[in-house]
Motif scaffolding. Structure first.
Motif, PDB file in Angstrom:
ATOM      1  N   GLU A   1       0.910  -1.210  -0.065  1.00  0.00           N
ATOM      2  CA  GLU A   1       0.089  -0.109   0.017  1.00  0.00           C
ATOM      3  C   GLU A   1       0.629   1.360   0.018  1.00  0.00           C
ATOM      4  OE1 GLU A   1      -2.413   0.224   3.382  1.00  0.00           O
ATOM      5  OE2 GLU A   1      -3.907  -1.454   2.609  1.00  0.00           O
ATOM      6  N   LEU A   2       1.743   1.370   1.079  1.00  0.00           N
ATOM      7  CA  LEU A   2       2.483   2.668   1.242  1.00  0.00           C
ATOM      8  C   LEU A   2       3.353   2.845   0.042  1.00  0.00           C
ATOM      9  CD1 LEU A   2       4.169   2.323   4.760  1.00  0.00           C
ATOM     10  CD2 LEU A   2       2.617   4.072   3.881  1.00  0.00           C
ATOM     11  N   GLU A   3       4.148   1.881  -0.246  1.00  0.00           N
ATOM     12  CA  GLU A   3       5.088   2.136  -1.598  1.00  0.00           C
ATOM     13  C   GLU A   3       4.737   1.866  -2.846  1.00  0.00           C
ATOM     14  OE1 GLU A   3       7.880   3.395  -0.269  1.00  0.00           O
ATOM     15  OE2 GLU A   3       7.635   2.424   1.929  1.00  0.00           O
ATOM     16  N   VAL A   4       3.625   1.473  -3.224  1.00  0.00           N
ATOM     17  CA  VAL A   4       3.226   1.226  -4.457  1.00  0.00           C
ATOM     18  C   VAL A   4       1.768   1.727  -4.688  1.00  0.00           C
ATOM     19  CG1 VAL A   4       2.806  -0.186  -6.641  1.00  0.00           C
ATOM     20  CG2 VAL A   4       4.683  -0.498  -4.941  1.00  0.00           C
ATOM     21  N   LEU A   5       0.768   1.220  -4.159  1.00  0.00           N
ATOM     22  CA  LEU A   5      -0.667   1.341  -4.303  1.00  0.00           C
ATOM     23  C   LEU A   5      -1.172   2.722  -3.900  1.00  0.00           C
ATOM     24  CD1 LEU A   5      -3.441   0.613  -5.381  1.00  0.00           C
ATOM     25  CD2 LEU A   5      -3.953  -0.738  -3.123  1.00  0.00           C
ATOM     26  N   ASP A   6      -0.919   2.959  -2.949  1.00  0.00           N
ATOM     27  CA  ASP A   6      -1.245   4.267  -2.104  1.00  0.00           C
ATOM     28  C   ASP A   6      -0.744   5.479  -3.079  1.00  0.00           C
ATOM     29  OD1 ASP A   6      -2.978   2.688  -0.553  1.00  0.00           O
ATOM     30  OD2 ASP A   6      -2.188   3.449   1.161  1.00  0.00           O
ATOM     31  N   ALA A   7       0.569   5.368  -3.242  1.00  0.00           N
ATOM     32  CA  ALA A   7       1.345   6.213  -3.823  1.00  0.00           C
ATOM     33  C   ALA A   7       0.964   6.624  -5.333  1.00  0.00           C
ATOM     34  CB  ALA A   7       2.998   5.778  -3.789  1.00  0.00           C
ATOM     35  N   ILE A   8       0.438   5.527  -6.035  1.00  0.00           N
ATOM     36  CA  ILE A   8       0.058   5.690  -7.424  1.00  0.00           C
ATOM     37  C   ILE A   8      -1.414   6.358  -7.186  1.00  0.00           C
ATOM     38  CG2 ILE A   8      -0.747   4.559  -9.284  1.00  0.00           C
ATOM     39  CD1 ILE A   8       1.305   2.626  -8.827  1.00  0.00           C
ATOM     40  N   SER A   9      -2.309   5.869  -6.049  1.00  0.00           N
ATOM     41  CA  SER A   9      -3.538   6.480  -6.022  1.00  0.00           C
ATOM     42  C   SER A   9      -3.347   8.177  -5.780  1.00  0.00           C
ATOM     43  CB  SER A   9      -4.222   6.009  -4.977  1.00  0.00           C
ATOM     44  OG  SER A   9      -5.464   6.590  -4.493  1.00  0.00           O
ATOM     45  N   THR A  10      -2.282   8.378  -5.042  1.00  0.00           N
ATOM     46  CA  THR A  10      -2.153   9.919  -4.836  1.00  0.00           C
ATOM     47  C   THR A  10      -1.866  10.819  -6.011  1.00  0.00           C
ATOM     48  OG1 THR A  10      -1.402   9.332  -2.388  1.00  0.00           O
ATOM     49  CG2 THR A  10      -0.528  11.383  -3.331  1.00  0.00           C
ATOM     50  N   TYR A  11      -0.727  10.001  -6.587  1.00  0.00           N
ATOM     51  CA  TYR A  11      -0.300  10.607  -8.010  1.00  0.00           C
ATOM     52  C   TYR A  11      -1.616  10.871  -8.775  1.00  0.00           C
ATOM     53  CZ  TYR A  11       1.145  10.419 -12.912  1.00  0.00           C
ATOM     54  OH  TYR A  11       1.618  10.695 -14.115  1.00  0.00           O
ATOM     55  N   PHE A  12      -2.452   9.688  -9.099  1.00  0.00           N
ATOM     56  CA  PHE A  12      -3.701  10.109  -9.722  1.00  0.00           C
ATOM     57  C   PHE A  12      -4.563  10.996  -9.275  1.00  0.00           C
ATOM     58  CE2 PHE A  12      -8.129   8.711 -10.144  1.00  0.00           C
ATOM     59  CZ  PHE A  12      -8.347   8.669 -11.703  1.00  0.00           C
TER      60      PHE A  12
END
Lengths: 218, 218
Positions: free
Chosen positions: A103-114
Protein backbone atom coordinates in the motif's frame (compact mmCIF):
# COMPACT_ATOMS: atom_id res chain seq x y z
CA UNK A 1 -23.57 -9.28 1.93
CA UNK A 2 -23.48 -6.15 -0.18
CA UNK A 3 -20.38 -4.58 -1.65
CA UNK A 4 -20.38 -0.93 -2.62
CA UNK A 5 -17.74 -0.47 -5.27
CA UNK A 6 -16.91 0.17 -8.91
CA UNK A 7 -16.11 -2.80 -11.12
CA UNK A 8 -12.87 -1.41 -12.56
CA UNK A 9 -11.43 0.09 -9.37
CA UNK A 10 -7.98 -1.00 -8.14
CA UNK A 11 -9.04 -1.00 -4.47
CA UNK A 12 -12.33 -2.79 -5.26
CA UNK A 13 -10.20 -5.34 -7.13
CA UNK A 14 -8.55 -6.26 -3.84
CA UNK A 15 -11.84 -7.34 -2.30
CA UNK A 16 -13.17 -8.97 -5.49
CA UNK A 17 -9.99 -11.04 -5.79
CA UNK A 18 -10.20 -12.01 -2.10
CA UNK A 19 -13.86 -13.02 -2.53
CA UNK A 20 -13.04 -15.22 -5.51
CA UNK A 21 -9.98 -16.75 -3.83
CA UNK A 22 -12.26 -17.66 -0.91
CA UNK A 23 -14.98 -18.83 -3.33
CA UNK A 24 -17.46 -16.53 -1.59
CA UNK A 25 -18.65 -14.44 -4.52
CA UNK A 26 -22.07 -16.05 -4.90
CA UNK A 27 -24.78 -14.29 -3.01
CA UNK A 28 -22.85 -11.03 -2.85
CA UNK A 29 -24.84 -8.09 -4.15
CA UNK A 30 -22.70 -5.43 -5.84
CA UNK A 31 -23.91 -1.84 -5.54
CA UNK A 32 -22.14 0.46 -8.00
CA UNK A 33 -20.91 3.83 -6.72
CA UNK A 34 -20.34 6.53 -9.35
CA UNK A 35 -16.89 7.94 -8.62
CA UNK A 36 -16.99 10.39 -11.52
CA UNK A 37 -20.09 11.98 -9.98
CA UNK A 38 -18.36 12.03 -6.60
CA UNK A 39 -20.98 9.78 -4.98
CA UNK A 40 -18.25 8.47 -2.65
CA UNK A 41 -17.79 11.97 -1.19
CA UNK A 42 -21.53 12.63 -0.69
CA UNK A 43 -23.08 12.51 2.80
CA UNK A 44 -25.05 9.32 2.13
CA UNK A 45 -21.90 7.38 1.31
CA UNK A 46 -19.83 9.05 4.03
CA UNK A 47 -22.32 7.72 6.58
CA UNK A 48 -21.24 4.24 5.46
CA UNK A 49 -17.52 5.05 5.35
CA UNK A 50 -16.22 8.27 6.92
CA UNK A 51 -13.09 8.18 4.77
CA UNK A 52 -15.10 8.26 1.54
CA UNK A 53 -13.26 5.39 -0.13
CA UNK A 54 -14.33 2.24 -1.94
CA UNK A 55 -15.02 -0.60 -1.42
CA UNK A 56 -17.34 -0.98 1.56
CA UNK A 57 -18.84 -4.27 2.70
CA UNK A 58 -22.29 -4.28 4.32
CA UNK A 59 -23.13 -7.28 6.48
CA UNK A 60 -26.62 -8.73 6.85
CA UNK A 61 -26.99 -6.98 10.22
CA UNK A 62 -26.31 -3.58 8.64
CA UNK A 63 -22.69 -3.30 9.85
CA UNK A 64 -20.39 -1.54 7.39
CA UNK A 65 -16.78 -2.66 7.06
CA UNK A 66 -14.49 -0.40 5.04
CA UNK A 67 -10.76 -0.66 4.26
CA UNK A 68 -9.55 -3.49 2.06
CA UNK A 69 -7.32 -5.05 4.71
CA UNK A 70 -10.18 -5.11 7.22
CA UNK A 71 -12.61 -6.60 4.68
CA UNK A 72 -10.06 -9.23 3.67
CA UNK A 73 -9.41 -10.10 7.31
CA UNK A 74 -13.18 -10.46 7.84
CA UNK A 75 -13.70 -12.67 4.77
CA UNK A 76 -10.66 -14.80 5.56
CA UNK A 77 -11.88 -15.44 9.11
CA UNK A 78 -15.46 -16.15 8.00
CA UNK A 79 -14.99 -19.78 7.02
CA UNK A 80 -12.58 -20.54 9.84
CA UNK A 81 -9.89 -21.55 7.35
CA UNK A 82 -7.60 -18.60 6.65
CA UNK A 83 -5.81 -18.81 3.30
CA UNK A 84 -5.04 -15.13 2.65
CA UNK A 85 -3.95 -13.60 5.97
CA UNK A 86 -1.80 -16.38 7.43
CA UNK A 87 -2.21 -19.22 9.89
CA UNK A 88 0.79 -18.93 12.22
CA UNK A 89 1.63 -15.71 14.07
CA UNK A 90 4.74 -15.30 11.92
CA UNK A 91 2.76 -15.71 8.69
CA UNK A 92 0.14 -13.24 9.91
CA UNK A 93 2.80 -10.70 10.82
CA UNK A 94 4.68 -11.01 7.53
CA UNK A 95 1.53 -10.92 5.37
CA UNK A 96 0.17 -7.83 7.15
CA UNK A 97 3.58 -6.16 6.90
CA UNK A 98 4.04 -6.84 3.20
CA UNK A 99 0.46 -5.88 2.39
CA UNK A 100 0.87 -2.58 4.22
CA UNK A 101 4.19 -2.05 2.47
CA UNK A 102 2.56 -2.68 -0.92
CA UNK A 103 0.00 0.00 0.00
CA UNK A 104 2.52 2.53 1.26
CA UNK A 105 5.14 2.09 -1.40
CA UNK A 106 3.08 1.32 -4.51
CA UNK A 107 -0.74 1.32 -4.42
CA UNK A 108 -1.42 4.34 -2.21
CA UNK A 109 1.47 6.22 -3.79
CA UNK A 110 -0.01 5.72 -7.28
CA UNK A 111 -3.46 6.68 -6.02
CA UNK A 112 -2.02 9.92 -4.66
CA UNK A 113 -0.27 10.55 -7.98
CA UNK A 114 -3.57 9.99 -9.82
CA UNK A 115 -5.64 12.25 -7.56
CA UNK A 116 -3.06 15.02 -7.26
CA UNK A 117 -0.83 15.17 -10.34
CA UNK A 118 -3.28 14.12 -13.07
CA UNK A 119 -6.87 15.31 -13.70
CA UNK A 120 -7.93 12.35 -11.53
CA UNK A 121 -11.71 12.08 -11.30
CA UNK A 122 -12.19 15.56 -12.73
CA UNK A 123 -12.47 19.05 -11.26
CA UNK A 124 -15.85 18.48 -9.61
CA UNK A 125 -14.44 15.64 -7.50
CA UNK A 126 -10.80 16.63 -7.06
CA UNK A 127 -11.46 19.75 -5.00
CA UNK A 128 -7.89 19.99 -3.71
CA UNK A 129 -4.80 18.92 -5.61
CA UNK A 130 -1.12 19.16 -4.71
CA UNK A 131 0.71 18.31 -7.92
CA UNK A 132 4.17 18.41 -6.38
CA UNK A 133 3.15 15.86 -3.76
CA UNK A 134 1.55 13.72 -6.46
CA UNK A 135 4.75 13.64 -8.50
CA UNK A 136 6.79 12.84 -5.41
CA UNK A 137 4.51 9.86 -4.76
CA UNK A 138 4.83 8.72 -8.39
CA UNK A 139 8.61 8.54 -7.95
CA UNK A 140 8.14 6.71 -4.66
CA UNK A 141 5.96 4.14 -6.46
CA UNK A 142 8.67 3.53 -9.06
CA UNK A 143 11.17 2.93 -6.27
CA UNK A 144 8.61 0.65 -4.62
CA UNK A 145 8.33 -1.41 -7.80
CA UNK A 146 12.10 -1.93 -7.74
CA UNK A 147 11.92 -2.99 -4.10
CA UNK A 148 9.21 -5.57 -4.80
CA UNK A 149 11.16 -6.78 -7.81
CA UNK A 150 14.07 -7.53 -5.46
CA UNK A 151 11.72 -9.41 -3.14
CA UNK A 152 10.27 -11.47 -5.99
CA UNK A 153 13.73 -12.47 -7.15
CA UNK A 154 14.13 -14.32 -3.86
CA UNK A 155 10.67 -15.79 -3.31
CA UNK A 156 7.66 -16.69 -5.50
CA UNK A 157 5.07 -14.54 -3.69
CA UNK A 158 5.14 -11.16 -1.99
CA UNK A 159 5.07 -12.48 1.58
CA UNK A 160 6.95 -15.76 1.00
CA UNK A 161 6.11 -19.16 -0.42
CA UNK A 162 2.34 -18.84 -0.76
CA UNK A 163 -0.21 -16.51 -2.36
CA UNK A 164 -1.66 -14.10 0.20
CA UNK A 165 -3.35 -10.76 0.84
CA UNK A 166 0.03 -9.12 0.21
CA UNK A 167 0.01 -10.34 -3.41
CA UNK A 168 -3.53 -9.01 -3.82
CA UNK A 169 -2.50 -5.58 -2.58
CA UNK A 170 0.44 -5.39 -4.98
CA UNK A 171 -1.83 -6.60 -7.83
CA UNK A 172 -4.08 -3.64 -6.98
CA UNK A 173 -1.04 -1.40 -7.27
CA UNK A 174 -0.10 -2.68 -10.72
CA UNK A 175 -3.72 -2.45 -11.90
CA UNK A 176 -3.67 1.22 -10.87
CA UNK A 177 -0.26 1.70 -12.52
CA UNK A 178 -1.78 0.44 -15.75
CA UNK A 179 -4.65 2.93 -15.57
CA UNK A 180 -2.32 5.88 -15.12
CA UNK A 181 0.21 4.63 -17.71
CA UNK A 182 2.96 4.32 -15.13
CA UNK A 183 5.06 1.58 -16.67
CA UNK A 184 6.85 -0.94 -14.47
CA UNK A 185 10.58 -0.38 -15.16
CA UNK A 186 11.67 -2.94 -17.75
CA UNK A 187 14.53 -4.16 -15.56
CA UNK A 188 11.98 -5.34 -12.95
CA UNK A 189 11.74 -8.69 -14.67
CA UNK A 190 10.85 -10.67 -11.56
CA UNK A 191 8.01 -8.28 -10.73
CA UNK A 192 6.74 -8.42 -14.32
CA UNK A 193 6.92 -12.23 -14.41
CA UNK A 194 5.06 -12.44 -11.10
CA UNK A 195 2.37 -10.09 -12.43
CA UNK A 196 1.99 -12.24 -15.54
CA UNK A 197 1.44 -15.26 -13.29
CA UNK A 198 -1.03 -13.35 -11.13
CA UNK A 199 -3.11 -12.36 -14.14
CA UNK A 200 -3.56 -16.03 -14.96
CA UNK A 201 -5.41 -16.60 -11.70
CA UNK A 202 -9.19 -16.80 -12.29
CA UNK A 203 -9.76 -14.49 -9.30
CA UNK A 204 -7.75 -11.77 -11.02
CA UNK A 205 -8.90 -12.48 -14.57
CA UNK A 206 -12.62 -12.46 -13.77
CA UNK A 207 -12.78 -9.69 -11.20
CA UNK A 208 -14.53 -7.09 -13.36
CA UNK A 209 -17.16 -9.51 -14.67
CA UNK A 210 -17.85 -10.73 -11.12
CA UNK A 211 -20.57 -8.17 -10.44
CA UNK A 212 -22.42 -9.12 -13.61
CA UNK A 213 -22.43 -12.83 -12.85
CA UNK A 214 -23.38 -12.19 -9.22
CA UNK A 215 -26.29 -10.00 -10.31
CA UNK A 216 -27.34 -12.63 -12.85
CA UNK A 217 -27.38 -15.36 -10.22
CA UNK A 218 -29.41 -13.39 -7.68
CA UNK B 1 12.55 -10.69 20.60
CA UNK B 2 14.20 -7.37 19.89
CA UNK B 3 12.37 -4.12 19.24
CA UNK B 4 14.11 -1.31 17.38
CA UNK B 5 12.42 1.90 18.43
CA UNK B 6 12.65 5.15 20.36
CA UNK B 7 11.08 5.29 23.80
CA UNK B 8 9.06 8.47 23.24
CA UNK B 9 7.81 7.73 19.73
CA UNK B 10 4.07 7.69 18.99
CA UNK B 11 4.33 4.70 16.64
CA UNK B 12 6.65 2.82 19.02
CA UNK B 13 4.03 3.53 21.70
CA UNK B 14 1.57 1.39 19.76
CA UNK B 15 3.75 -1.69 20.05
CA UNK B 16 4.84 -0.96 23.62
CA UNK B 17 1.20 -0.64 24.70
CA UNK B 18 0.30 -3.85 22.85
CA UNK B 19 3.19 -5.68 24.52
CA UNK B 20 2.09 -4.54 27.98
CA UNK B 21 -1.58 -5.33 27.32
CA UNK B 22 -0.48 -8.85 26.32
CA UNK B 23 1.91 -8.99 29.31
CA UNK B 24 4.74 -9.90 26.97
CA UNK B 25 7.23 -7.15 27.78
CA UNK B 26 9.63 -9.26 29.78
CA UNK B 27 12.44 -10.68 27.74
CA UNK B 28 12.09 -8.08 25.03
CA UNK B 29 15.32 -6.29 24.25
CA UNK B 30 14.85 -2.68 23.17
CA UNK B 31 17.38 -1.30 20.71
CA UNK B 32 17.23 2.50 20.48
CA UNK B 33 17.33 4.09 17.04
CA UNK B 34 18.44 7.72 16.88
CA UNK B 35 15.84 9.50 14.75
CA UNK B 36 17.50 12.89 15.08
CA UNK B 37 20.63 11.45 13.49
CA UNK B 38 18.49 9.86 10.77
CA UNK B 39 19.58 6.32 11.69
CA UNK B 40 16.17 5.07 10.49
CA UNK B 41 16.97 6.29 6.95
CA UNK B 42 20.47 4.77 6.84
CA UNK B 43 21.17 1.63 4.77
CA UNK B 44 21.68 -0.59 7.81
CA UNK B 45 18.23 0.15 9.16
CA UNK B 46 16.59 0.12 5.72
CA UNK B 47 17.77 -3.47 5.32
CA UNK B 48 15.55 -4.26 8.33
CA UNK B 49 12.60 -2.15 7.16
CA UNK B 50 12.52 -0.84 3.60
CA UNK B 51 10.09 1.93 4.59
CA UNK B 52 12.51 3.36 7.15
CA UNK B 53 9.99 3.63 9.96
CA UNK B 54 9.93 2.59 13.60
CA UNK B 55 9.26 0.29 15.35
CA UNK B 56 10.60 -2.97 13.96
CA UNK B 57 10.34 -6.31 15.72
CA UNK B 58 13.09 -8.89 15.25
CA UNK B 59 12.18 -12.49 15.98
CA UNK B 60 14.58 -15.06 17.38
CA UNK B 61 15.05 -16.56 13.89
CA UNK B 62 16.16 -13.18 12.51
CA UNK B 63 12.85 -12.34 10.79
CA UNK B 64 11.99 -8.64 10.84
CA UNK B 65 8.38 -7.54 11.19
CA UNK B 66 7.67 -3.86 10.60
CA UNK B 67 4.40 -1.90 10.63
CA UNK B 68 2.53 -1.50 13.91
CA UNK B 69 -0.59 -3.32 12.74
CA UNK B 70 1.46 -6.30 11.56
CA UNK B 71 3.45 -6.42 14.80
CA UNK B 72 0.27 -6.19 16.88
CA UNK B 73 -1.35 -8.95 14.83
CA UNK B 74 1.75 -11.09 15.42
CA UNK B 75 1.85 -10.47 19.16
CA UNK B 76 -1.88 -11.00 19.55
CA UNK B 77 -1.72 -14.35 17.75
CA UNK B 78 1.35 -15.49 19.67
CA UNK B 79 -0.41 -16.73 22.80
CA UNK B 80 -3.40 -18.12 20.92
CA UNK B 81 -5.74 -15.85 22.85
CA UNK B 82 -6.41 -12.67 20.86
CA UNK B 83 -7.45 -9.73 23.00
CA UNK B 84 -6.46 -6.80 20.76
CA UNK B 85 -7.41 -7.77 17.18
CA UNK B 86 -10.76 -9.48 17.69
CA UNK B 87 -12.05 -13.02 18.05
CA UNK B 88 -15.02 -13.23 15.66
CA UNK B 89 -14.74 -12.29 11.99
CA UNK B 90 -16.96 -9.24 12.61
CA UNK B 91 -14.77 -8.07 15.51
CA UNK B 92 -11.63 -8.56 13.44
CA UNK B 93 -13.09 -6.60 10.54
CA UNK B 94 -14.27 -3.72 12.71
CA UNK B 95 -11.04 -3.48 14.71
CA UNK B 96 -8.86 -3.49 11.60
CA UNK B 97 -11.15 -0.90 9.98
CA UNK B 98 -11.16 1.46 12.93
CA UNK B 99 -7.42 1.08 13.50
CA UNK B 100 -6.73 1.91 9.85
CA UNK B 101 -9.14 4.83 10.09
CA UNK B 102 -7.33 6.13 13.18
CA UNK B 103 -4.11 5.98 11.16
CA UNK B 104 -5.50 7.65 8.04
CA UNK B 105 -7.53 10.33 9.74
CA UNK B 106 -5.44 11.16 12.82
CA UNK B 107 -2.07 9.51 13.45
CA UNK B 108 -0.61 9.44 9.93
CA UNK B 109 -2.10 12.87 9.20
CA UNK B 110 -0.35 14.36 12.24
CA UNK B 111 2.89 12.60 11.33
CA UNK B 112 2.73 14.16 7.87
CA UNK B 113 2.05 17.56 9.43
CA UNK B 114 5.07 17.12 11.70
CA UNK B 115 7.46 16.02 8.94
CA UNK B 116 6.27 18.51 6.32
CA UNK B 117 4.94 21.67 7.96
CA UNK B 118 7.17 21.92 11.04
CA UNK B 119 10.97 21.53 11.31
CA UNK B 120 10.26 17.86 12.03
CA UNK B 121 13.46 15.95 12.78
CA UNK B 122 15.61 18.77 11.43
CA UNK B 123 17.06 19.67 8.04
CA UNK B 124 19.52 16.78 7.91
CA UNK B 125 16.70 14.23 8.15
CA UNK B 126 13.78 16.04 6.47
CA UNK B 127 15.31 16.15 3.01
CA UNK B 128 12.00 16.90 1.30
CA UNK B 129 9.15 18.90 2.80
CA UNK B 130 5.81 19.95 1.32
CA UNK B 131 4.41 22.45 3.81
CA UNK B 132 1.09 22.92 2.03
CA UNK B 133 0.45 19.18 2.17
CA UNK B 134 1.48 19.12 5.82
CA UNK B 135 -1.01 21.84 6.73
CA UNK B 136 -3.75 20.08 4.76
CA UNK B 137 -3.09 16.95 6.79
CA UNK B 138 -3.18 18.93 10.05
CA UNK B 139 -6.69 20.11 9.17
CA UNK B 140 -7.66 16.55 8.24
CA UNK B 141 -6.46 15.40 11.67
CA UNK B 142 -8.64 17.98 13.41
CA UNK B 143 -11.66 16.75 11.43
CA UNK B 144 -10.64 13.20 12.33
CA UNK B 145 -10.66 14.07 16.02
CA UNK B 146 -14.25 15.32 15.65
CA UNK B 147 -15.20 12.10 13.90
CA UNK B 148 -13.74 9.93 16.67
CA UNK B 149 -15.44 12.15 19.25
CA UNK B 150 -18.77 11.30 17.59
CA UNK B 151 -17.90 7.59 17.71
CA UNK B 152 -16.94 7.76 21.40
CA UNK B 153 -20.23 9.44 22.26
CA UNK B 154 -21.97 6.24 21.17
CA UNK B 155 -19.61 3.54 22.46
CA UNK B 156 -16.90 3.28 25.16
CA UNK B 157 -14.04 2.19 22.88
CA UNK B 158 -12.99 3.02 19.34
CA UNK B 159 -14.14 -0.27 17.80
CA UNK B 160 -17.09 -0.99 20.11
CA UNK B 161 -17.51 -2.35 23.63
CA UNK B 162 -13.96 -3.49 24.33
CA UNK B 163 -10.42 -2.09 24.30
CA UNK B 164 -8.59 -3.07 21.11
CA UNK B 165 -5.81 -2.29 18.66
CA UNK B 166 -8.01 0.53 17.35
CA UNK B 167 -7.82 2.32 20.71
CA UNK B 168 -4.05 1.88 20.72
CA UNK B 169 -3.75 3.47 17.28
CA UNK B 170 -5.82 6.47 18.29
CA UNK B 171 -3.80 6.79 21.51
CA UNK B 172 -0.72 6.99 19.27
CA UNK B 173 -2.43 9.78 17.37
CA UNK B 174 -3.15 11.81 20.49
CA UNK B 175 0.36 11.25 21.82
CA UNK B 176 1.68 12.70 18.55
CA UNK B 177 -0.84 15.56 18.72
CA UNK B 178 0.56 16.44 22.13
CA UNK B 179 4.13 16.55 20.81
CA UNK B 180 3.22 18.95 18.02
CA UNK B 181 0.92 21.08 20.20
CA UNK B 182 -2.12 20.26 18.13
CA UNK B 183 -4.86 20.61 20.71
CA UNK B 184 -7.91 18.36 20.60
CA UNK B 185 -10.86 20.73 20.01
CA UNK B 186 -12.44 21.50 23.39
CA UNK B 187 -15.89 20.46 22.18
CA UNK B 188 -14.60 16.90 21.66
CA UNK B 189 -15.48 16.04 25.24
CA UNK B 190 -16.08 12.33 24.59
CA UNK B 191 -12.72 11.97 22.89
CA UNK B 192 -10.99 13.84 25.72
CA UNK B 193 -12.74 11.75 28.39
CA UNK B 194 -11.78 8.54 26.56
CA UNK B 195 -8.15 9.73 26.37
CA UNK B 196 -8.15 10.47 30.10
CA UNK B 197 -9.35 6.91 30.72
CA UNK B 198 -6.74 5.49 28.35
CA UNK B 199 -3.93 7.29 30.15
CA UNK B 200 -4.91 5.52 33.36
CA UNK B 201 -4.11 2.14 31.82
CA UNK B 202 -0.73 0.85 33.06
CA UNK B 203 0.20 -0.11 29.49
CA UNK B 204 -0.12 3.51 28.42
CA UNK B 205 1.27 5.07 31.59
CA UNK B 206 4.43 2.96 31.71
CA UNK B 207 5.25 2.72 28.02
CA UNK B 208 8.30 5.01 28.04
CA UNK B 209 9.85 3.40 31.12
CA UNK B 210 9.28 -0.06 29.63
CA UNK B 211 12.66 -0.22 27.91
CA UNK B 212 14.50 0.66 31.12
CA UNK B 213 12.78 -2.04 33.16
CA UNK B 214 13.22 -4.59 30.36
CA UNK B 215 16.91 -3.83 30.17
CA UNK B 216 17.22 -4.02 33.94
CA UNK B 217 15.61 -7.47 34.03
CA UNK B 218 17.73 -8.95 31.25
Amino acid sequence: MKIYDIALGPYPARVRIALAEKNMQSGVEFVPVDLLKGEHKAPEFLSKNYSGTLPVLELEDGTFIAECTAITQYLDALDGAPTLTGKTPREQGLIHMMSKRAELEVLDAISTYFHHATPGLGPDVERYQNAEWGLYQRDKALRGMRYFDSILRAQPFVAGGAFSMADITLIGGLIFAGYVDLAVPAECSALLAWYDRMQERPSVKNRVAMSESATAST
